[in-house]
Motif scaffolding. Structure first.
Motif, PDB file in Angstrom:
ATOM      1  N   ILE A 101       0.839  -1.196   0.000  1.00 26.91           N
ATOM      2  CA  ILE A 101       0.000   0.000   0.000  1.00 26.91           C
ATOM      3  C   ILE A 101       0.878   1.251   0.000  1.00 26.91           C
ATOM      4  O   ILE A 101       0.650   2.192  -0.752  1.00 26.91           O
ATOM      5  CB  ILE A 101      -0.957   0.012   1.206  1.00 26.91           C
ATOM      6  N   ASP A 102       1.875   1.265   0.860  1.00 21.41           N
ATOM      7  CA  ASP A 102       2.788   2.405   0.941  1.00 21.41           C
ATOM      8  C   ASP A 102       4.174   1.924   1.351  1.00 21.41           C
ATOM      9  O   ASP A 102       4.401   0.709   1.507  1.00 21.41           O
ATOM     10  CB  ASP A 102       2.263   3.468   1.914  1.00 21.41           C
ATOM     11  N   LYS A 103       5.098   2.853   1.529  1.00 25.52           N
ATOM     12  CA  LYS A 103       6.497   2.519   1.802  1.00 25.52           C
ATOM     13  C   LYS A 103       6.660   1.640   3.032  1.00 25.52           C
ATOM     14  O   LYS A 103       7.422   0.665   3.011  1.00 25.52           O
ATOM     15  CB  LYS A 103       7.311   3.809   1.970  1.00 25.52           C
ATOM     16  N   LYS A 104       5.955   1.974   4.099  1.00 28.79           N
ATOM     17  CA  LYS A 104       6.172   1.251   5.362  1.00 28.79           C
ATOM     18  C   LYS A 104       5.697  -0.207   5.306  1.00 28.79           C
ATOM     19  O   LYS A 104       6.088  -1.021   6.153  1.00 28.79           O
ATOM     20  CB  LYS A 104       5.482   1.977   6.527  1.00 28.79           C
ATOM     21  N   GLU A 105       4.897  -0.553   4.302  1.00 37.12           N
ATOM     22  CA  GLU A 105       4.408  -1.923   4.186  1.00 37.12           C
ATOM     23  C   GLU A 105       5.209  -2.772   3.200  1.00 37.12           C
ATOM     24  O   GLU A 105       4.908  -3.944   3.009  1.00 37.12           O
ATOM     25  CB  GLU A 105       2.922  -1.921   3.795  1.00 37.12           C
ATOM     26  N   ILE A 106       6.236  -2.188   2.600  1.00 33.52           N
ATOM     27  CA  ILE A 106       7.111  -2.988   1.735  1.00 33.52           C
ATOM     28  C   ILE A 106       7.889  -3.965   2.626  1.00 33.52           C
ATOM     29  O   ILE A 106       8.513  -3.550   3.607  1.00 33.52           O
ATOM     30  CB  ILE A 106       8.110  -2.107   0.963  1.00 33.52           C
ATOM     31  N   PRO A 107       7.864  -5.256   2.326  1.00 36.96           N
ATOM     32  CA  PRO A 107       8.619  -6.224   3.138  1.00 36.96           C
ATOM     33  C   PRO A 107      10.095  -5.840   3.232  1.00 36.96           C
ATOM     34  O   PRO A 107      10.713  -5.448   2.237  1.00 36.96           O
ATOM     35  CB  PRO A 107       8.432  -7.535   2.363  1.00 36.96           C
ATOM     36  N   LYS A 108      10.664  -5.936   4.427  1.00 44.24           N
ATOM     37  CA  LYS A 108      12.049  -5.515   4.652  1.00 44.24           C
ATOM     38  C   LYS A 108      13.034  -6.300   3.793  1.00 44.24           C
ATOM     39  O   LYS A 108      14.019  -5.741   3.301  1.00 44.24           O
ATOM     40  CB  LYS A 108      12.397  -5.664   6.133  1.00 44.24           C
ATOM     41  N   ASN A 109      12.776  -7.597   3.621  1.00 41.42           N
ATOM     42  CA  ASN A 109      13.710  -8.408   2.819  1.00 41.42           C
ATOM     43  C   ASN A 109      13.692  -7.992   1.352  1.00 41.42           C
ATOM     44  O   ASN A 109      14.725  -8.007   0.674  1.00 41.42           O
ATOM     45  CB  ASN A 109      13.383  -9.896   2.965  1.00 41.42           C
ATOM     46  N   LEU A 110      12.515  -7.569   0.854  1.00 44.28           N
ATOM     47  CA  LEU A 110      12.413  -7.108  -0.525  1.00 44.28           C
ATOM     48  C   LEU A 110      13.136  -5.774  -0.703  1.00 44.28           C
ATOM     49  O   LEU A 110      13.848  -5.562  -1.685  1.00 44.28           O
ATOM     50  CB  LEU A 110      10.947  -6.967  -0.928  1.00 44.28           C
ATOM     51  N   MET A 111      12.980  -4.878   0.272  1.00 46.76           N
ATOM     52  CA  MET A 111      13.643  -3.577   0.218  1.00 46.76           C
ATOM     53  C   MET A 111      15.162  -3.766   0.286  1.00 46.76           C
ATOM     54  O   MET A 111      15.917  -3.092  -0.440  1.00 46.76           O
ATOM     55  CB  MET A 111      13.162  -2.709   1.384  1.00 46.76           C
ATOM     56  N   LYS A 112      15.607  -4.676   1.117  1.00 51.43           N
ATOM     57  CA  LYS A 112      17.041  -4.948   1.255  1.00 51.43           C
ATOM     58  C   LYS A 112      17.620  -5.486  -0.056  1.00 51.43           C
ATOM     59  O   LYS A 112      18.686  -5.055  -0.503  1.00 51.43           O
ATOM     60  CB  LYS A 112      17.262  -5.961   2.378  1.00 51.43           C
ATOM     61  N   LYS A 113      16.887  -6.410  -0.685  1.00 47.21           N
ATOM     62  CA  LYS A 113      17.353  -6.982  -1.945  1.00 47.21           C
ATOM     63  C   LYS A 113      17.405  -5.915  -3.040  1.00 47.21           C
ATOM     64  O   LYS A 113      18.361  -5.857  -3.812  1.00 47.21           O
ATOM     65  CB  LYS A 113      16.433  -8.125  -2.394  1.00 47.21           C
TER      66      LYS A 113
END
Length: 271
Positions: free
Chosen positions: A187-199
């Motif tokens: 929905i927004d930035k804070k709901e992006i899974p951390k592992n996906l953001m890290k990758k």
């Protein structure tokens, strides 16, 4: 590890990248498709991020909401042939199941529930002999919210959206259609899974490191790419598919009270 032609063509189908590049990527990653996609993206190839989908050989899905529009489901039935998945008998059966699906919270409860003296699972088994193909309820997803809207596209992609309050149905349907078409990851930035953001950050850093620029410039480039990634892949920040001058958040703000929020959504595709 020897890479087969079928593996290469499968990766090509997923990514749209040339055959030789796909072969190299699979060879470098010992046939691991996820790592091969990351390898190609690090090279700078533009490939869509892997999102929620179910690899069903053949089948169809459908979304449905209850009369009060406070609950909705997506269910999917697999079969063996494309011909059956598109037939009216198969789709009518799927629709019949869907009409009862939102009464239950899990696939297990739904399959064991009674329908005219038979369980849903028994009904599916009976249809196996009628259609002469193996059938299985592969998908069961549910959303509960003060207001829920649904959208199904060609019985291959289906979406549900849960809002914090009731809104104009046509506006809600537009947002469900946008989700179906644009496939956001959150929905927004804070709901992006951390592992996906890290990758994603790792891939961007790998791409930028090849640039012959000062570190300060590289950091600005990384920041810009991350911002673009967030804008393009989060629902509220995506450009509204029917009007690229507006983001979905802006479309919502213009259409109704700013206090109304999207609580959750689900988008399922089969291929």
């Amino acid at each position: 590890m020897k890479i087969s032609i079928s593996q290469i063509y499968k990766l090509r189908k997923i990514t749209g990248i040339g055959i030789m590049d796909c072969k190299i990527a699979l060879t470098k990653t010992n046939g691991n498709f996820e790592k091969a996609i990351d390898f190609l993206r690090k090279k700078g190839e533009k490939i869509a991020i892997n999102r929620a989908s179910l690899k069903v050989k053949e089948g169809s899905i459908i979304s449905c909401i209850n009369v009060d529009q406070t609950s909705g489901t997506i269910i999917g039935l697999s079969c063996e042939t494309d011909f059956l998945s598109k037939s009216s008998d198969f789709l009518n059966f799927l629709s019949k199941l869907s009409d009862k699906s939102f009464l239950y919270n899990t696939k297990e409860d739904f399959l064991s529930s009674s329908y005219n003296g038979k369980s849903i699972q028994e009904m599916i088994f009976e249809k196996i002999s009628v259609f002469n193909e193996k059938l299985e309820l592969k998908i069961f997803e549910k959303i509960n919210s003060p207001f829920v809207i649904n959208y199904t596209h060609n019985n291959k992609i289906a979406s549900l959206v849960g809002f914090s309050s009731k809104i104009q149905k046509s506006i809600a349907k537009n947002i469900a259609m946008h989700i179906t078409a644009m496939n956001p990851i959150a929905i927004d930035k804070k709901e992006i899974p951390k592992n996906l953001m890290k990758k994603e950050l790792e891939i961007i850093r790998f791409q930028i490191e090849k640039e012959k620029k000062p570190d300060q410039i590289k950091e600005k480039m990384i920041f810009g790419k991350i911002k673009k990634f967030i804008m393009e892949n989060t629902l509220l920040n995506q450009k509204y598919i029917k009007d690229n001058n507006l983001t979905i958040q802006e479309y919502m703000n213009r259409s109704f009270s700013k206090n109304i929020k999207i609580n959750s959504y689900k988008r399922i595709s089969i291929f």
